[in-house]
Write a protein that holds these residues in place. Structure first.
Motif, short mmCIF file in Angstrom:
data_model
loop_
_atom_site.label_atom_id
_atom_site.label_comp_id
_atom_site.label_asym_id
_atom_site.label_seq_id
_atom_site.Cartn_x
_atom_site.Cartn_y
_atom_site.Cartn_z
N TYR A 191 0.84 -1.19 0.00
CA TYR A 191 0.00 0.00 0.00
C TYR A 191 0.88 1.24 0.00
O TYR A 191 2.07 1.17 0.30
CB TYR A 191 -0.91 0.00 1.23
CG TYR A 191 -0.14 -0.02 2.53
CD1 TYR A 191 0.23 1.18 3.14
CD2 TYR A 191 0.24 -1.21 3.13
CE1 TYR A 191 0.95 1.17 4.32
CE2 TYR A 191 0.97 -1.24 4.31
CZ TYR A 191 1.33 -0.04 4.90
OH TYR A 191 2.05 -0.05 6.05
N THR A 192 0.27 2.37 -0.34
CA THR A 192 0.99 3.64 -0.26
C THR A 192 0.23 4.58 0.64
O THR A 192 -1.00 4.50 0.75
CB THR A 192 1.11 4.31 -1.64
OG1 THR A 192 -0.23 4.47 -2.16
CG2 THR A 192 1.93 3.49 -2.61
N ILE A 193 0.96 5.47 1.29
CA ILE A 193 0.32 6.53 2.05
C ILE A 193 0.91 7.85 1.56
O ILE A 193 2.14 8.01 1.53
CB ILE A 193 0.55 6.38 3.56
CG1 ILE A 193 -0.11 5.09 4.07
CG2 ILE A 193 -0.03 7.57 4.32
CD1 ILE A 193 0.11 4.80 5.55
N THR A 194 0.03 8.75 1.12
CA THR A 194 0.50 10.04 0.62
C THR A 194 -0.38 11.15 1.19
O THR A 194 -1.53 10.90 1.56
CB THR A 194 0.38 10.10 -0.92
OG1 THR A 194 -0.91 9.60 -1.29
CG2 THR A 194 1.45 9.26 -1.60
N PRO A 195 0.15 12.36 1.28
CA PRO A 195 -0.70 13.47 1.73
C PRO A 195 -1.85 13.69 0.76
O PRO A 195 -1.73 13.39 -0.43
CB PRO A 195 0.25 14.67 1.73
CG PRO A 195 1.62 14.08 1.76
CD PRO A 195 1.52 12.78 1.02
N ALA A 196 -2.95 14.18 1.26
CA ALA A 196 -4.11 14.38 0.39
C ALA A 196 -4.84 15.65 0.78
O ALA A 196 -4.55 16.26 1.82
CB ALA A 196 -5.05 13.18 0.51
N ASP A 197 -5.75 16.06 -0.07
CA ASP A 197 -6.58 17.23 0.24
C ASP A 197 -7.92 16.78 0.75
O ASP A 197 -8.60 15.99 0.10
CB ASP A 197 -6.80 18.07 -1.03
CG ASP A 197 -5.52 18.78 -1.44
OD1 ASP A 197 -4.74 19.12 -0.52
OD2 ASP A 197 -5.31 18.98 -2.65
N LYS A 198 -8.26 17.25 1.92
CA LYS A 198 -9.60 16.99 2.43
C LYS A 198 -9.91 18.06 3.45
O LYS A 198 -9.12 18.30 4.37
CB LYS A 198 -9.66 15.59 3.06
CG LYS A 198 -11.08 15.15 3.42
CD LYS A 198 -11.12 13.72 3.94
CE LYS A 198 -12.51 13.18 4.17
NZ LYS A 198 -13.46 14.05 4.85
N GLU A 199 -11.01 18.73 3.26
CA GLU A 199 -11.37 19.85 4.12
C GLU A 199 -11.77 19.41 5.51
O GLU A 199 -11.21 19.79 6.52
CB GLU A 199 -12.55 20.63 3.48
CG GLU A 199 -12.14 21.61 2.42
CD GLU A 199 -11.31 22.77 3.00
OE1 GLU A 199 -11.83 23.43 3.93
OE2 GLU A 199 -10.17 22.98 2.54
N SER A 200 -12.79 18.55 5.54
CA SER A 200 -13.43 18.24 6.82
C SER A 200 -12.88 16.96 7.43
O SER A 200 -12.35 16.10 6.74
CB SER A 200 -14.94 18.09 6.60
OG SER A 200 -15.14 17.12 5.59
N VAL A 201 -13.04 16.88 8.75
CA VAL A 201 -12.62 15.68 9.47
C VAL A 201 -13.52 14.51 9.09
O VAL A 201 -14.73 14.68 8.95
CB VAL A 201 -12.69 15.93 11.00
CG1 VAL A 201 -12.51 14.64 11.78
CG2 VAL A 201 -11.65 16.97 11.41
N GLY A 202 -12.92 13.35 8.89
CA GLY A 202 -13.72 12.19 8.53
C GLY A 202 -12.98 11.30 7.55
O GLY A 202 -11.80 11.53 7.26
N THR A 203 -13.66 10.32 7.06
CA THR A 203 -13.00 9.33 6.19
C THR A 203 -13.86 9.04 4.97
O THR A 203 -15.08 8.97 5.05
CB THR A 203 -12.77 8.03 6.98
OG1 THR A 203 -11.99 8.32 8.13
CG2 THR A 203 -12.07 6.98 6.14
N GLU A 204 -13.17 8.89 3.85
CA GLU A 204 -13.84 8.60 2.61
C GLU A 204 -13.16 7.37 2.03
O GLU A 204 -11.95 7.36 1.83
CB GLU A 204 -13.61 9.80 1.69
CG GLU A 204 -14.49 9.87 0.50
CD GLU A 204 -14.17 11.15 -0.29
OE1 GLU A 204 -14.00 12.23 0.31
OE2 GLU A 204 -14.07 11.03 -1.52
N ILE A 205 -13.93 6.35 1.80
CA ILE A 205 -13.34 5.13 1.27
C ILE A 205 -13.87 4.91 -0.14
O ILE A 205 -15.09 4.90 -0.36
CB ILE A 205 -13.65 3.92 2.17
CG1 ILE A 205 -13.02 4.17 3.55
CG2 ILE A 205 -13.12 2.62 1.57
CD1 ILE A 205 -13.31 3.13 4.57
N ILE A 206 -12.95 4.79 -1.09
CA ILE A 206 -13.38 4.57 -2.47
C ILE A 206 -13.05 3.14 -2.85
O ILE A 206 -11.88 2.76 -2.91
CB ILE A 206 -12.70 5.56 -3.43
CG1 ILE A 206 -12.97 7.00 -2.96
CG2 ILE A 206 -13.21 5.37 -4.86
CD1 ILE A 206 -11.95 8.00 -3.45
#
Ligand code: ADP
Length: 625
Positions: free
Chosen positions: A155-170
């Motif tokens: 797996y990879t972990i990279t910085p991302a853009d997300k405004e609000s606290v929470g989780t989005e799983i695609i």
């Protein structure tokens, strides 16, 4: 940043998971929704102790977005999110606990087993996905991160853009394979059904845009489609529902959703109490013991809710150790939300609830024993040992509670029987409950010590687990019948006339027995004519509190105290071997040789290793030539 590798065991598990023929792939959604719900619970809980946070119920929801063109299913939550470190530890290793150990591959073939047993919920997504992307922002971090994996290759972990606290799983849904369609997980209607089936009671709304149609204009025949966001789940927790509305399937789903265990529960209990202390509980007896059940790593406990909000994952105080196998949850309106762990231990309400539930569990088990013997035996195979430990522990304080739940293998019935059944069948002249301890049923069956008792027509209980004899010693008696080992000094069988005859034999051969005893030294306490042997020439028995089996168990313990049973070598005076002994009684050397042989034979029969195997075989050779 390069690709991180999964830990070795995770990788293997993931392969198994992806390739397992998984009958109910749809549960992956249940797992993701459950995680989302937990994440929001954590947020709520945090807001109770953190003054900077407020919790507005309407801000917390789960949103599902299926997209047929992209073949993606998004699961979005407004929960607590994960930091980079959390992503690493939570999603980088499938099973986080150090106790993680594979049994064997066959046991892992069923995907469901894997999920429950190792808590690999999130990874279930790989049963339907080519690729999973997690974009998350923690309440404790200003930076969002993205975790991405296509399965076993890391797996990879990279910085991302997300405004609000929470989780989005695609979840990138797999392409259809021959006869194997994954389109279900992109279909609005079918997704609704899956949610209803597995996640209806989730306390947060699960929202989805649903296509509907309406007349183009008022009274128009022509319809147009429009999209409206709907909440799919009813949000009423199952434990608040009426028992009559629920089916066994509902409970089973709940059990699996909560990952209380692998497989199906053996029995479920739904308790609604509306007395001085109010609570609802759903409890389960699992079908199998978790792989770590009898290890020190196992933690007992029930989920504890305060009016629908989870306040503790494993509240140990709700269950006595002897029922530690029970899984489930308790919800009480009477518990304060901010109650600390320390306070909980002393909480009077909680004590009342625990006591009340313990009673109910016992009653349920008794009913199971009475009404569904087969199921009870399944239960007993898995957890009987724990009940026996329960009898032994706390100086026998719980023996009354547990004694009628115990079962032992019967020499007569050739199956497990209860103590009540045993006592009820006892012939009038039988005064004791007889038992024989050994490694296995087969071995006990061949123990010479059982001969006389069995010959009397008495039933013998076979103790094959280490704890058995300890538990029974703690009980001492059942329904005023004392327990007696077939290897104990006095069997309690003899009538008076026989006693006299025995005395005579003992007297007659006194010199021989004394010589044998002297030869053996402190290996035995005494050598005697046996009252229990029929066809075997010799056996070992024990006098006093410590039996031969107990000696074995105690000496196998880590800081063993070298406790010795007081061993008696019993000789069958009616056996030809004894005649041989007698005929050589003047020959000191022969007597020594025969005594050694008999003693070592007796040890072997008991499953105790002989002291000096080389000497033993040499002795046999001496007799042969
Ligand atoms: P489990 O839920 O049994 O712990 P999972 O593999 O499903 O196992 O999840 C591992 C961990 O990842 C969770 O315990 C949780 O800490 C974290 N996690 C998973 N999904 C989310 C989410 N949507 N929001 C926040 N944390 C999550």
């Amino acid at each position: 940043m390069g690709k991180q590798q999964f830990k070795a065991e995770s990788k293997r598990l993931l392969e198994l998971m992806i390739n397992s023929i998984y009958s109910q792939r749809e549960v992956f959604l249940r797992e993701l929704i459950s995680n989302a719900s937990d994440a929001m619970d954590k947020m709520y809980y945090r807001s109770l102790t953190d003054e900077n946070l407020t919790f507005n119920q309407e801000d917390y929801y789960i949103k599902l977005i299926p997209n047929k063109e992209d073949r993606t299913l998004q699961v979005i939550d407004t929960g607590i999110g994960m930091t980079k470190e959390e992503l690493e530890t939570n999603l980088g290793t499938i099973a986080k606990s150090g106790s993680f150990a594979f049994k064997n591959d066959t046991e892992l073939k069923d995907g469901r087993d894997i999920i429950g047993q190792f808590g690999v919920g999130f990874y279930a997504a790989f049963m339907v996905a080519d690729k999973v992307t997690v974009i998350t922002k923690s309440v404790d971090s200003d930076q969002a991160y993205q975790w991405e994996s296509t399965g076993t290759d890391g797996y990879t972990i990279t910085p991302a853009d997300k405004e609000s606290v929470g989780t989005e799983i695609i979840v990138k849904i797999k392409e259809n394979e021959e006869e194997d369609s994954f389109d279900t997980f992109l279909d609005e209607h079918q997704l609704q059904q899956i949610i209803k089936k597995y996640s209806d009671f989730i306390r947060y709304p699960i929202k989805m845009d649903v296509t509907k149609s309406k007349p183009k204009e008022e009274d128009s025949e022509e319809y147009v489609d429009y999209v409206e966001e709907e909440t799919i789940n009813s949000m009423i927790p199952i434990w608040k529902k009426n028992k009559s509305e629920l089916t066994e399937d509902d409970y089973t789903n709940f059990y699996q959703e909560k990952r209380y265990g692998f497989d199906k529960p053996l029995k479920s209990m739904h308790i609604n109490v509306d007395g001085t202390v109010r609570y609802n509980a759903i409890l389960f007896i699992p079908e199998n013991a978790p792989f770590d059940y009898y290890s020190p790593e196992f933690e007992k406990g029930l989920e504890l809710y305060s009016n629908g909000v989870l306040i503790m994952n494993k509240c140990a105080d709700l269950l006595p150790d002897y029922f530690s196998f029970v899984k489930g949850m308790v919800d009480s309106e009477d518990l304060s939300l901010n109650i600390s762990r320390e306070m909980l231990q002393h909480d009077r309400q909680l004590k009342v609830i625990a006591k009340n539930m313990t009673k109910k569990i016992k009653t349920q088990l008794q009913h199971l024993l009475r009404d569904d013997r087969e199921k009870y035996e399944t239960f007993y195979q898995a957890f009987g040992r724990q009940l026996k430990f329960g009898v032994y522990n706390d100086f026998g304080a719980n023996k009354e509670t547990l004694q009628d739940l115990l079962m032992f293998y019967s020499s007569k019935e050739k199956k497990l029987v209860t103590l009540a059944e045993y006592v009820q069948r006892m012939p009038e002249d039988q005064s004791y409950i007889y038992y024989a301890a050994g490694e296995s049923i087969d071995r006990i069956e061949k123990l010479p010590q059982t001969e006389m008792v069995a010959d009397k027509g008495y039933e013998i209980l076979y103790f094959t687990e280490e704890v058995d004899e300890f538990a029974i010693k703690m009980m001492r008696e059942y329904k005023e019948k004392e327990f007696k080992s077939v290897s104990s000094g006095d069997l309690g069988l003899e009538d008076d006339t026989k006693d006299e005859a025995d005395e005579e034999i003992q007297e007659e051969n006194k010199a021989l027995f004394t010589a044998m005893k002297e030869h053996l030294g402190d290996k035995v306490k005494d050598v005697r004519a046996s009252k229990r042997l029929k066809s075997h020439p010799v056996c070992l028995t024990a006098e006093g509190e410590i039996s031969l089996e107990m000696e074995k168990v105690i000496n196998a313990m880590p800081n063993n105290q070298q406790i010795k049973a007081e061993k008696i070598l019993e000789i069958n005076v009616n056996h030809d071997v004894f005649q041989a002994l007698k005929s050589h009684k003047e020959d000191k050397e022969k007597i020594g040789l025969y005594t050694n042989l008999l003693y070592n034979q007796a040890l072997l029969i008991e499953g105790i290793p002989v002291n000096d195997p080389v000497e033993f075989t040499n002795d046999i050779c001496k007799v042969m030539v």
